[in-house]
Design a protein around this motif. Sequence first.
Motif, short mmCIF file in Angstrom:
data_model
loop_
_atom_site.label_atom_id
_atom_site.label_comp_id
_atom_site.label_asym_id
_atom_site.label_seq_id
_atom_site.Cartn_x
_atom_site.Cartn_y
_atom_site.Cartn_z
N MET A 182 20.08 18.07 9.26
CA MET A 182 18.83 18.04 8.56
C MET A 182 18.66 19.57 7.79
O MET A 182 18.62 20.59 8.54
CB MET A 182 17.70 17.74 9.65
CG MET A 182 16.64 17.91 9.01
SD MET A 182 15.15 17.19 10.13
CE MET A 182 15.32 18.09 11.67
N ALA A 183 18.33 19.64 6.58
CA ALA A 183 18.24 20.71 5.84
C ALA A 183 16.82 21.22 6.02
O ALA A 183 15.71 20.30 5.49
CB ALA A 183 18.43 20.47 4.40
N LEU A 184 16.34 22.19 6.56
CA LEU A 184 15.25 22.86 6.90
C LEU A 184 14.62 23.67 5.83
O LEU A 184 15.51 24.29 5.17
CB LEU A 184 14.97 23.36 8.11
CG LEU A 184 15.33 22.50 9.45
CD1 LEU A 184 15.21 23.20 10.73
CD2 LEU A 184 14.25 21.38 9.24
N SER A 185 13.41 23.75 5.38
CA SER A 185 12.81 24.60 4.28
C SER A 185 11.68 25.25 4.80
O SER A 185 10.81 24.47 5.56
CB SER A 185 12.71 24.17 3.07
OG SER A 185 11.71 23.27 3.15
N ASP A 209 11.43 19.21 6.74
CA ASP A 209 12.60 18.73 6.32
C ASP A 209 12.68 18.84 4.87
O ASP A 209 11.58 18.29 4.16
CB ASP A 209 12.99 17.52 6.63
CG ASP A 209 14.34 16.74 6.03
OD1 ASP A 209 14.91 17.24 5.68
OD2 ASP A 209 14.82 15.67 6.67
N SER A 210 13.81 19.27 4.06
CA SER A 210 13.56 19.41 2.53
C SER A 210 13.45 18.20 2.00
O SER A 210 13.08 18.21 0.63
CB SER A 210 14.71 20.17 2.17
OG SER A 210 16.07 19.39 2.40
N ARG A 211 13.82 17.13 2.49
CA ARG A 211 13.78 15.51 1.82
C ARG A 211 12.14 15.05 1.98
O ARG A 211 11.77 14.29 1.27
CB ARG A 211 14.59 14.69 2.52
CG ARG A 211 16.02 15.24 2.17
CD ARG A 211 16.96 14.25 2.94
NE ARG A 211 16.74 14.52 4.48
CZ ARG A 211 17.47 14.08 5.72
NH1 ARG A 211 18.48 13.26 5.24
NH2 ARG A 211 17.13 14.26 6.72
N SER A 212 11.22 15.75 2.70
CA SER A 212 10.10 15.17 2.91
C SER A 212 8.97 15.64 1.83
O SER A 212 9.11 16.63 1.20
CB SER A 212 9.53 15.64 4.55
OG SER A 212 9.29 17.03 4.48
N ALA A 242 16.86 31.70 11.89
CA ALA A 242 17.94 31.79 13.10
C ALA A 242 18.32 30.50 12.91
O ALA A 242 19.60 30.23 13.10
CB ALA A 242 17.34 32.37 14.23
N LYS A 243 17.45 29.32 13.02
CA LYS A 243 18.19 27.94 13.18
C LYS A 243 18.45 27.44 11.82
O LYS A 243 18.89 26.30 11.84
CB LYS A 243 16.83 27.10 13.70
CG LYS A 243 16.50 27.17 15.09
CD LYS A 243 15.36 26.58 15.54
CE LYS A 243 14.63 26.98 16.74
NZ LYS A 243 13.51 26.06 17.08
N GLY A 244 18.33 28.36 10.72
CA GLY A 244 19.03 27.69 9.51
C GLY A 244 17.93 27.35 8.36
O GLY A 244 18.36 26.77 7.44
N ALA A 245 16.60 27.43 8.57
CA ALA A 245 15.52 27.21 7.75
C ALA A 245 15.61 28.23 6.41
O ALA A 245 15.92 29.41 6.66
CB ALA A 245 14.32 27.11 8.19
N GLN A 246 15.52 27.40 5.20
CA GLN A 246 15.68 28.25 4.10
C GLN A 246 14.31 28.51 3.42
O GLN A 246 13.61 27.44 3.19
CB GLN A 246 16.64 27.59 2.87
CG GLN A 246 18.04 27.52 3.42
CD GLN A 246 18.82 28.90 3.43
OE1 GLN A 246 18.45 29.80 2.53
NE2 GLN A 246 19.51 29.16 4.63
N PRO A 247 13.87 29.50 3.35
CA PRO A 247 12.56 29.81 2.50
C PRO A 247 12.53 29.64 1.20
O PRO A 247 13.41 29.90 0.42
CB PRO A 247 12.03 31.22 3.17
CG PRO A 247 13.38 31.99 3.19
CD PRO A 247 14.34 30.85 3.66
#
Length: 128
Positions: A1-4, A24-27, A64-69
Motif C-alpha cells: 500500500m502506497a502511503l502519502s 492510501d495514495s489511491r483514496s 519511517a514507515k514509507g509515507a511520501q509527503p
Amino acid sequence: MALSIRLARGGAKKRPYYRIVVADSRSPRDGRFLEKIGTYNPLLAKDNPERVTLDVEKAKEWIAKGAQPTDRVLRFLDAAGVAKRPARNNPNKGVPGQKAKERAEERAEKAAAAAAAAAEAAGEGAAE
C-alpha cells in the motif's frame, strides 16, 4: 500500500481549511485516511502559530514507515525540521514565449528604422 501524507480539504466555499492526513495514495482527496497528524488554515497570517499545527512525532513515524509527503506538506515538514525539501530550479520558466520573442523583434526593427530615419534627417540638416 502506497502511503502519502497530504492535505484533505474541509471548510466552506471560499473558506478553506485543511487536515494533514496520512492516507492510501489511491483514496480520494477528502475520503478515507489512516490518521490525522495536523491542520493547515491558509486564511491565517503567515506568522500565526495556529496556521500550521503538526504532530512532528507522528509525521516522523509515518515517514519511517514509507509515507511520501506531497510538495505542500513537505514545505511544512521542512519548516518543522522533520524532512529536507530540495531546492527546485526551472531555468526555462523565465524564457519568453514565441509571441513575446516576435513582438520584441518587431519593436527592435521599428526602433532601428526610427534611429536610421533620425540619423538621415540629422545628416540632411547638417548638409544644408
